[in-house]
Scaffold this motif. Structure first.
Motif, PDB file in Angstrom:
ATOM      1  N   ASN A  40       0.787  -1.216  -0.101  1.00  0.00           N
ATOM      2  CA  ASN A  40      -0.050   0.006  -0.082  1.00  0.00           C
ATOM      3  C   ASN A  40       0.848   1.214   0.005  1.00  0.00           C
ATOM      4  N   VAL A  41       1.809   1.149   0.976  1.00  0.00           N
ATOM      5  CA  VAL A  41       2.721   2.357   0.920  1.00  0.00           C
ATOM      6  C   VAL A  41       3.502   2.761  -0.369  1.00  0.00           C
ATOM      7  N   LYS A  42       3.771   1.612  -1.278  1.00  0.00           N
ATOM      8  CA  LYS A  42       4.597   1.865  -2.434  1.00  0.00           C
ATOM      9  C   LYS A  42       3.714   2.723  -3.335  1.00  0.00           C
ATOM     10  N   THR A  43       2.350   2.384  -3.497  1.00  0.00           N
ATOM     11  CA  THR A  43       1.434   2.933  -4.345  1.00  0.00           C
ATOM     12  C   THR A  43       0.757   4.408  -3.794  1.00  0.00           C
ATOM     13  N   GLN A  44       0.746   4.342  -2.520  1.00  0.00           N
ATOM     14  CA  GLN A  44      -0.324   5.387  -1.999  1.00  0.00           C
ATOM     15  C   GLN A  44       0.693   6.383  -1.206  1.00  0.00           C
ATOM     16  N   VAL A  45       1.685   6.281  -0.734  1.00  0.00           N
ATOM     17  CA  VAL A  45       2.337   7.157   0.250  1.00  0.00           C
ATOM     18  C   VAL A  45       3.857   7.725  -0.368  1.00  0.00           C
ATOM     19  N   GLU A  46       3.934   9.055  -0.035  1.00  0.00           N
ATOM     20  CA  GLU A  46       5.103   9.607  -0.296  1.00  0.00           C
ATOM     21  C   GLU A  46       5.942   9.890   1.052  1.00  0.00           C
ATOM     22  N   VAL A  47       6.639   9.015   1.266  1.00  0.00           N
ATOM     23  CA  VAL A  47       7.442   9.007   2.689  1.00  0.00           C
ATOM     24  C   VAL A  47       8.335  10.380   2.722  1.00  0.00           C
ATOM     25  N   CYS A  48       8.018  11.195   4.032  1.00  0.00           N
ATOM     26  CA  CYS A  48       9.036  12.094   4.278  1.00  0.00           C
ATOM     27  C   CYS A  48       9.105  12.186   5.601  1.00  0.00           C
ATOM     28  N   GLU A  49       9.778  13.447   5.982  1.00  0.00           N
ATOM     29  CA  GLU A  49      10.163  13.652   7.587  1.00  0.00           C
ATOM     30  C   GLU A  49       9.073  14.269   8.184  1.00  0.00           C
ATOM     31  N   PRO A  50       8.689  14.199   9.497  1.00  0.00           N
ATOM     32  CA  PRO A  50       7.564  14.834  10.184  1.00  0.00           C
ATOM     33  C   PRO A  50       8.012  16.368  10.340  1.00  0.00           C
ATOM     34  N   PRO A  51       7.235  17.175  10.010  1.00  0.00           N
ATOM     35  CA  PRO A  51       7.423  18.602  10.130  1.00  0.00           C
ATOM     36  C   PRO A  51       7.510  19.108  11.762  1.00  0.00           C
ATOM     37  N   ASN A  52       6.691  18.287  12.555  1.00  0.00           N
ATOM     38  CA  ASN A  52       6.648  18.481  14.054  1.00  0.00           C
ATOM     39  C   ASN A  52       7.500  17.833  14.731  1.00  0.00           C
ATOM     40  N   PRO A  53       8.635  18.742  15.228  1.00  0.00           N
ATOM     41  CA  PRO A  53       9.748  17.888  16.147  1.00  0.00           C
ATOM     42  C   PRO A  53       9.307  17.110  17.189  1.00  0.00           C
ATOM     43  N   ALA A  54       7.952  17.323  17.954  1.00  0.00           N
ATOM     44  CA  ALA A  54       7.414  16.477  19.072  1.00  0.00           C
ATOM     45  C   ALA A  54       7.060  15.190  18.370  1.00  0.00           C
ATOM     46  N   ILE A  55       6.488  15.102  17.140  1.00  0.00           N
ATOM     47  CA  ILE A  55       6.011  13.890  16.589  1.00  0.00           C
ATOM     48  C   ILE A  55       7.450  13.117  16.196  1.00  0.00           C
ATOM     49  N   LYS A  56       8.298  13.738  15.743  1.00  0.00           N
ATOM     50  CA  LYS A  56       9.647  13.119  15.551  1.00  0.00           C
ATOM     51  C   LYS A  56      10.351  12.352  16.381  1.00  0.00           C
ATOM     52  N   LYS A  57      10.335  13.505  17.723  1.00  0.00           N
ATOM     53  CA  LYS A  57      10.873  12.680  18.924  1.00  0.00           C
ATOM     54  C   LYS A  57      10.088  11.393  19.479  1.00  0.00           C
ATOM     55  N   ALA A  58       8.732  11.401  19.179  1.00  0.00           N
ATOM     56  CA  ALA A  58       8.063  10.276  19.858  1.00  0.00           C
ATOM     57  C   ALA A  58       8.402   9.166  18.618  1.00  0.00           C
ATOM     58  N   MET A  59       8.409   9.499  17.320  1.00  0.00           N
ATOM     59  CA  MET A  59       8.808   8.126  16.562  1.00  0.00           C
ATOM     60  C   MET A  59      10.062   7.700  17.032  1.00  0.00           C
ATOM     61  N   ASP A  60      11.161   8.775  17.137  1.00  0.00           N
ATOM     62  CA  ASP A  60      12.469   8.116  17.434  1.00  0.00           C
ATOM     63  C   ASP A  60      12.414   7.041  18.474  1.00  0.00           C
ATOM     64  N   THR A  61      11.749   7.795  19.680  1.00  0.00           N
ATOM     65  CA  THR A  61      11.588   6.967  20.777  1.00  0.00           C
ATOM     66  C   THR A  61      10.969   5.461  20.571  1.00  0.00           C
ATOM     67  N   MET A  62      10.167   5.277  19.753  1.00  0.00           N
ATOM     68  CA  MET A  62       9.598   4.066  19.586  1.00  0.00           C
ATOM     69  C   MET A  62      10.450   3.211  18.579  1.00  0.00           C
ATOM     70  N   LYS A  63      10.856   4.080  17.823  1.00  0.00           N
ATOM     71  CA  LYS A  63      11.893   3.164  16.856  1.00  0.00           C
ATOM     72  C   LYS A  63      13.319   2.509  17.812  1.00  0.00           C
ATOM     73  N   SER A  64      13.608   3.297  18.515  1.00  0.00           N
ATOM     74  CA  SER A  64      14.713   3.168  19.484  1.00  0.00           C
ATOM     75  C   SER A  64      14.322   1.671  20.067  1.00  0.00           C
ATOM     76  N   GLN A  65      12.955   1.250  20.430  1.00  0.00           N
ATOM     77  CA  GLN A  65      12.718   0.345  21.329  1.00  0.00           C
ATOM     78  C   GLN A  65      12.076  -0.702  20.328  1.00  0.00           C
TER      79      GLN A  65
END
Length: 704
Positions: free
Chosen positions: A73-98
């Motif tokens: 689904n992602v290959k055909t429907q989503v353009e991957v990019c970095e989150p513009p909100n720093p708080a969202i990026k930090k929350a994602m990084d925390t989850m990725k680290s675990q």
């Protein structure tokens, strides 16, 4: 049990401005959570996809959708990019680290909203721990063999984990609103509330789990809503844990909404909570610059369907395509829930009526309902090949004929038509005629069905005897596959096919909303629905005479099945009696109803639900009047004052009416005048005013 009215609109362009709906969106974050974000499973995908634009226009960069990650689904429907909100990026990084894989990007649909996708597989190693935490919070146990429920636990747990990581970074603002759709996303809501996260929560049910199961079992559902032992019924169907997840989500939410008034009544009995807001489903309406462009599209795509019919019925094409109407039913293959059983019975009765009255009208009915198949039916493919061969033969003969005619005219001679075709041409044409001989009936289905002996549609067709005989005025074609423009049989997309048909028939018994008749309405195609569908109830409320606008509503709630089937048969027979001009008038009226289904107006109910959730979660920051939105008079399209579109409604003054009578009736209809009257009615609130004492309103009196 009479249906109560849902929140209704006074007008469209003139909707009352709910001033208290203006939210400081720059100080808020809105997350919409669903298993169907970028992942099409059913109708919820359409709701979220079409609503995204108006929500993104309102919330801008502060609107995010949360769903599951599936690579295809992602290959055909989503353009991957970095989150513009720093708080969202930090929350994602925390989850990725675990060890939890999280993806961010823009969904490539209208509005281009941000999406946050969780890889369920990467977090599955936490399943047992999360199921234990869910048990501690709710006392709901999830069986290990129910993969869908286990996926819902993982998805909900990572959603709650993300919201916790995000909210921990904020002191006072921005405040977070999280809107959860259906039970698959509900675990995230339950865990957010049990962990006391500072998040305003909304839960929307598009159909109750138990309601769908009970209706599929041919139970008289709506007349026995208060009689069911809910726990027993859920347990017998081995969905008790799912039912508990759904019910817990409903009761934990700050605001509970559902998509229609009929589903609100169902939720009251099945889930034991009245919805706070009814949020009808809409569509993104695009108007053509030329008013009658949709009529031109109907003609164009009808011609494409006629080409398919020429091939499918080769050798049996003894009916006029100019007097042939195309009906269709489409949707999930739920034989009883979608009303296919009643539709087939009504077709049998319609066939009898057309034959008895010696009608010259032929009805071709398409069943577009995906089922398991092996491949295309050989006889169906052969029909299209024969049609193509005949066309090529006719073209070659026409070219030779044209050259001879051209040369004769150049010489100033009138050609001898007996000599203009030579023996070879006549031989070619005789061979072409011989190739159209058929020793079997045209096939009922376009594909080879797996286990066709137990297929409910085919078994019903065998019982009622609709085998596409020459004497049948109703022909049936079962197309057990979604339509595609790349198909070698019927190369049309669904939208193109709908535009080419004359009537969509959806006599559903269980239909919480009903996107199929709504899509027909937007495209200017009349449709049949029921008073057990959300769409049907919505139209009954907002249109004074739905049938005059091409919305035929079958009563399946307060009539017996046989009476409902007779009513459906009368609708279909009345439609067959219409003249071509009456059908054009009716399509114009149907298309004008599309304004009622525009998200620009129906989106306001979602705005109200979000404000209500914030006022309940953060009462010190957000205030809301208890009665908001204001109770309004139900906006209703008045009954058209011109000639009714159906002969079944308007009786002629004599048994054999004259052509002059038809012309007089046509003169009473002025399309521009009637459209302007509807537009005026939309702009100025239409009030069912109090009449002087002693005077009664007459049928059809609601006019400007």
């Amino acid at each position: 049990m009479p249906l109560a009215r849902s929140l209704s609109m006074t007008s469209l362009n003139g909707l009352p401005q709910w001033e208290d709906e203006d939210l400081p969106v720059e100080d808020l974050l809105l997350f919409e959570v669903s298993w169907e974000v970028t992942n099409k499973v059913g109708g919820i995908y359409t709701v979220i996809q079409t609503k995204a634009k108006i929500t993104a226009d309102e919330w801008g960069e502060n609107y995010f959708l949360i769903g599951p990650y599936f690579e295809h689904n992602v290959k055909t429907q989503v353009e991957v990019c970095e989150p513009p909100n720093p708080a969202i990026k930090k929350a994602m990084d925390t989850m990725k680290s675990q060890g939890c894989q999280v993806f961010f990007g823009r969904w490539l649909i209208e509005g281009s909203p941000y999406v946050l996708l969780f890889d369920i597989g990467s977090a599955a190693w936490n399943l047992d721990r999360w199921k234990g935490e869910f048990w501690d919070a709710t006392n709901i146990g999830i069986p290990f063999h129910d993969r869908e429920a286990n996926d819902a636990v993982i998805f909900g747990s990572v959603t709650a984990w993300f919201l916790k990581e995000l909210s921990c970074q904020f002191d006072d603002k921005p405040n977070i609103v999280a809107h959860f759709h259906e039970w698959q996303a509900g675990v995230g809501l339950i865990l957010s509330r049990s962990q006391k996260l500072p998040v305003a929560t909304i839960f929307t049910t598009h159909a109750t789990l138990l309601g769908r199961y009970l209706c599929a079992a041919n139970i008289d559902f709506y007349n026995n809503l208060d009689q069911f032992d809910i726990d027993k019924e859920a347990g017998e169907r081995q969905i008790y844990h799912r039912y508990c997840m759904e019910r817990a989500s409903v009761h934990c939410a700050h605001v509970f909404t559902t998509v229609s008034q009929i589903t609100a009544i169902e939720a009251e009995h099945m889930l034991k909570r009245n919805p706070d807001v009814v949020t009808p489903n809409g569509l993104n309406i695009k108007k053509f610059s030329a008013m009658h462009e949709f009529q031109n599209l109907h003609s164009m795509y009808k011609a494409r369907i006629q080409e398919f019919i020429r091939g499918h019925f080769y050798g049996h094409l003894d009916f006029s395509l100019e007097n042939t109407l195309f009906f269709f039913i489409a949707g999930r293959y739920e034989f009883s829930n979608k009303g296919a059983d009643m539709f087939l019975e009504a077709l049998s009765r319609l066939n009898f009526l057309l034959r008895v009255h010696k009608s010259d009208v032929t009805v071709v009915v398409f069943f577009i309902m995906p089922a398991k198949t092996n491949n295309f039916n050989v006889e169906t493919l052969k029909g299209q090949a024969v049609r193509k061969q005949l066309w090529d033969t006719a073209q070659s003969v026409k070219e030779k004929f044209g050259k001879k005619l051209y040369n004769a005219l150049l010489k100033g001679e009138i050609p001898d038509l007996s000599k203009i075709l030579d023996r070879d041409d006549i031989t070619i044409m005789k061979r072409a005629i011989f190739s159209t001989q058929r020793h079997c009936l045209p096939p009922v289905t376009t594909h080879n069905m797996i286990d066709d002996g137990n297929d409910p549609i085919l078994n019903t067709i065998r019982r009622i005897g609709l085998f596409n005989n020459r004497t049948d005025r109703v022909k049936v074609i079962v197309h057990p596959e979604f339509l595609s423009s790349t198909s070698p049989l019927l190369p049309l997309d669904y939208e193109e096919f709908v535009r080419g048909c004359h009537l969509g028939v959806f006599p559903s018994y269980y239909e919480p909303w009903g996107y199929t008749p709504a899509e027909c309405t937007v495209m200017g195609i009349p449709s049949v629905t029921t008073n057990l569908s959300g769409f049907g109830c919505f139209m009954q409320e907002h249109v004074a005479d739905p049938a005059a606008y091409g919305i035929y509503i079958v009563d399946r709630r307060f009539r017996s099945p046989d009476e409902s089937c007779n009513q459906l048969t009368q609708f279909l027979y009345g439609f067959c009696q219409q003249s071509r001009r009456q059908r054009i008038i009716q399509r114009n009226r149907t298309e004008r109803l599309s304004d009622l289904l525009d998200w620009r107006y129906l989106g306001r109910y979602y705005m109200h639900a979000r404000h209500l959730a914030l006022s309940r979660t953060f009462p010190d920051k957000f205030e809301m009047e208890p009665c908001a939105p204001p109770k309004t008079e139900g906006f209703r399209f008045p009954r058209p004052s011109s000639v009714p579109p159906s002969p079944s409604v308007s009786q002629h003054s004599s048994p054999h009416h004259s052509e002059a009578e038809d012309e007089d009736e046509d003169e009473r209809y002025d399309e521009d005048e009637e459209a302007e009257r509807d537009r005026q009615n939309i702009k100025s609130p239409f009030s069912l005013g109090v009449l002087p004492q002693g005077k009664k309103k007459q049928h059809g009196e609601f006019r400007n």
